[in-house]
Design a protein around this motif. Sequence first.
Motif, PDB file in Angstrom:
ATOM      1  N   GLY A 139      65.997  66.738   8.421  1.00 29.44           N
ATOM      2  CA  GLY A 139      66.302  67.905   7.688  1.00 29.44           C
ATOM      3  C   GLY A 139      68.076  68.249   7.677  1.00 29.44           C
ATOM      4  N   ALA A 140      68.583  67.830   8.880  1.00 31.35           N
ATOM      5  CA  ALA A 140      70.064  68.075   8.944  1.00 31.35           C
ATOM      6  C   ALA A 140      70.771  66.954   8.063  1.00 31.35           C
ATOM      7  CB  ALA A 140      70.524  68.017  10.673  1.00 31.35           C
ATOM      8  N   GLU A 141      70.179  66.106   8.053  1.00 30.57           N
ATOM      9  CA  GLU A 141      70.852  64.811   7.163  1.00 30.57           C
ATOM     10  C   GLU A 141      71.018  65.313   5.717  1.00 30.57           C
ATOM     11  OE1 GLU A 141      68.277  61.371   7.760  1.00 30.57           O
ATOM     12  OE2 GLU A 141      69.598  60.506   9.279  1.00 30.57           O
ATOM     13  N   VAL A 142      69.714  65.866   5.396  1.00 27.93           N
ATOM     14  CA  VAL A 142      69.777  66.168   4.002  1.00 27.93           C
ATOM     15  C   VAL A 142      70.610  67.438   3.535  1.00 27.93           C
ATOM     16  CG1 VAL A 142      68.195  67.573   2.365  1.00 27.93           C
ATOM     17  CG2 VAL A 142      67.188  65.566   3.594  1.00 27.93           C
ATOM     18  N   ARG A 143      70.735  68.459   4.665  1.00 26.18           N
ATOM     19  CA  ARG A 143      71.342  69.666   4.625  1.00 26.18           C
ATOM     20  C   ARG A 143      73.070  69.033   4.345  1.00 26.18           C
ATOM     21  NH1 ARG A 143      68.727  71.823   8.224  1.00 26.18           N
ATOM     22  NH2 ARG A 143      70.298  71.450  10.067  1.00 26.18           N
ATOM     23  N   ALA A 144      73.318  68.023   5.165  1.00 29.50           N
ATOM     24  CA  ALA A 144      74.682  67.851   5.098  1.00 29.50           C
ATOM     25  C   ALA A 144      75.107  66.872   4.279  1.00 29.50           C
ATOM     26  CB  ALA A 144      74.961  66.971   6.571  1.00 29.50           C
ATOM     27  N   GLY A 145      73.881  66.513   3.205  1.00 29.16           N
ATOM     28  CA  GLY A 145      74.273  65.556   2.414  1.00 29.16           C
ATOM     29  C   GLY A 145      74.349  64.077   2.610  1.00 29.16           C
ATOM     30  N   ARG A 146      73.981  63.773   3.939  1.00 32.67           N
ATOM     31  CA  ARG A 146      74.102  62.589   4.402  1.00 32.67           C
ATOM     32  C   ARG A 146      73.002  61.575   3.996  1.00 32.67           C
ATOM     33  NH1 ARG A 146      75.919  62.798   9.861  1.00 32.67           N
ATOM     34  NH2 ARG A 146      75.870  60.535   9.754  1.00 32.67           N
ATOM     35  N   SER A 147      72.997  60.197   3.963  1.00 36.63           N
ATOM     36  CA  SER A 147      71.947  59.163   3.333  1.00 36.63           C
ATOM     37  C   SER A 147      70.858  59.394   4.673  1.00 36.63           C
ATOM     38  CB  SER A 147      72.510  57.997   3.084  1.00 36.63           C
ATOM     39  OG  SER A 147      73.514  57.484   4.149  1.00 36.63           O
ATOM     40  N   PRO A 148      69.635  59.248   3.913  1.00 38.63           N
ATOM     41  CA  PRO A 148      68.530  59.373   4.949  1.00 38.63           C
ATOM     42  C   PRO A 148      68.397  58.093   5.939  1.00 38.63           C
ATOM     43  CG  PRO A 148      67.827  59.535   2.721  1.00 38.63           C
ATOM     44  CD  PRO A 148      69.238  59.236   2.697  1.00 38.63           C
ATOM     45  N   GLY A 149      68.323  58.469   6.930  1.00 34.59           N
ATOM     46  CA  GLY A 149      68.513  57.298   8.031  1.00 34.59           C
ATOM     47  C   GLY A 149      69.824  57.041   8.538  1.00 34.59           C
ATOM     48  N   SER A 150      70.772  57.845   8.217  1.00 37.16           N
ATOM     49  CA  SER A 150      72.164  57.291   8.562  1.00 37.16           C
ATOM     50  C   SER A 150      72.327  58.015  10.121  1.00 37.16           C
ATOM     51  CB  SER A 150      73.145  57.790   7.482  1.00 37.16           C
ATOM     52  OG  SER A 150      73.065  59.470   7.626  1.00 37.16           O
ATOM     53  N   VAL A 151      71.522  58.793  10.547  1.00 35.28           N
ATOM     54  CA  VAL A 151      71.605  59.170  11.928  1.00 35.28           C
ATOM     55  C   VAL A 151      70.489  58.524  12.777  1.00 35.28           C
ATOM     56  CG1 VAL A 151      71.596  61.081  13.526  1.00 35.28           C
ATOM     57  CG2 VAL A 151      72.348  61.411  11.227  1.00 35.28           C
ATOM     58  N   GLN A 152      70.862  58.017  14.019  1.00 34.47           N
ATOM     59  CA  GLN A 152      69.946  57.299  14.976  1.00 34.47           C
ATOM     60  C   GLN A 152      69.873  58.234  15.969  1.00 34.47           C
ATOM     61  OE1 GLN A 152      68.255  54.161  14.645  1.00 34.47           O
ATOM     62  NE2 GLN A 152      67.077  55.405  16.592  1.00 34.47           N
ATOM     63  N   LEU A 153      68.421  58.583  16.125  1.00 34.73           N
ATOM     64  CA  LEU A 153      68.266  59.432  17.535  1.00 34.73           C
ATOM     65  C   LEU A 153      68.137  58.634  18.478  1.00 34.73           C
ATOM     66  CD1 LEU A 153      66.894  61.805  18.872  1.00 34.73           C
ATOM     67  CD2 LEU A 153      64.528  60.953  17.844  1.00 34.73           C
ATOM     68  N   VAL A 154      68.763  59.087  19.576  1.00 30.78           N
ATOM     69  CA  VAL A 154      68.837  58.147  21.017  1.00 30.78           C
ATOM     70  C   VAL A 154      67.980  58.924  21.965  1.00 30.78           C
ATOM     71  CG1 VAL A 154      70.067  57.235  22.854  1.00 30.78           C
ATOM     72  CG2 VAL A 154      70.944  57.004  20.587  1.00 30.78           C
ATOM     73  N   ALA A 155      67.037  58.536  22.401  1.00 32.94           N
ATOM     74  CA  ALA A 155      65.751  59.358  23.196  1.00 32.94           C
ATOM     75  C   ALA A 155      66.369  59.391  24.590  1.00 32.94           C
ATOM     76  CB  ALA A 155      64.525  59.096  22.956  1.00 32.94           C
TER      77      ALA A 155
END
Length: 228
Positions: A19-35
């Motif tokens: 959701g944050a990627e979309v709001r920020a106009g970032r491409s889908p999957g451009s953020v990697q979640l590190v658990a």
Amino acid sequence: MTLDALQTRVAAVDARVRGAEVRAGRSPGSVQLVAVSKLHPAEIVEAGWQSGLRHFGENYAQELRDKHQALGALAGLTWHAIGPVQVKNAKYVARAASYFHALVSVEVARELSRTRGLAGLPPLRCLIEVNVAGEASKAGVGPAEVPALLDAARALPSLEVVGLSTMPPLVDEPEHNRGCFRELAALGRRFGLPHLSMGTTSDFEVAIEEGATFVRVGTALFGERAPG
Ligand SMILES: *Cc1c(COP(=O)(O)O)cnc(C)c1O
């Protein structure tokens, strides 16, 4: 926590990241979640892996070493060392991690490169930790010290500097860290570094809006930790 409950939490965090990627106009999957699995047992990491998580973050070198040994058979598991490390423990990070998010000293950089080379592994991807807020209690080099550390690390054969990271103050209101994240992003651009590791449970959506490529999320996935 049951596997069901964990899967629900993973799905919820994942949806917030997307959701944050979309709001920020970032491409889908451009953020990697590190658990961030520090101080949770290896079984929790395995349950996380069964829930679809692949990237895990650990703070303590010996804990990383032990979990890496215990869970080596899980396909696609990628370890991120996210906490500071002493020279004498750097070898554990060099052998187990794919990414190191807390580079702050030339001495540690040299030992990481040396032991990484001995292990016969490809260069360790490193992020220089910057203390953007200038808090005395927080780790990280000051922005002015980045160029010297970057030059020193780039000269080492088994390290690859890919970005910057930061751990801003703990705040009640995530908006309060937006300035910090924005400053880190500006530094990253100035030095031509593609990755930004910033944002935790309390502020990862703001971090994504400001350009994070790695967010380090523990509590929202695994619940409260026992005190370390
Ligand atoms: C523990 C830790 C995190 C995760 O924090 P949560 O609030 O549990 O999401 C992220 N980054 C670093 C460096 C940490 O030590």
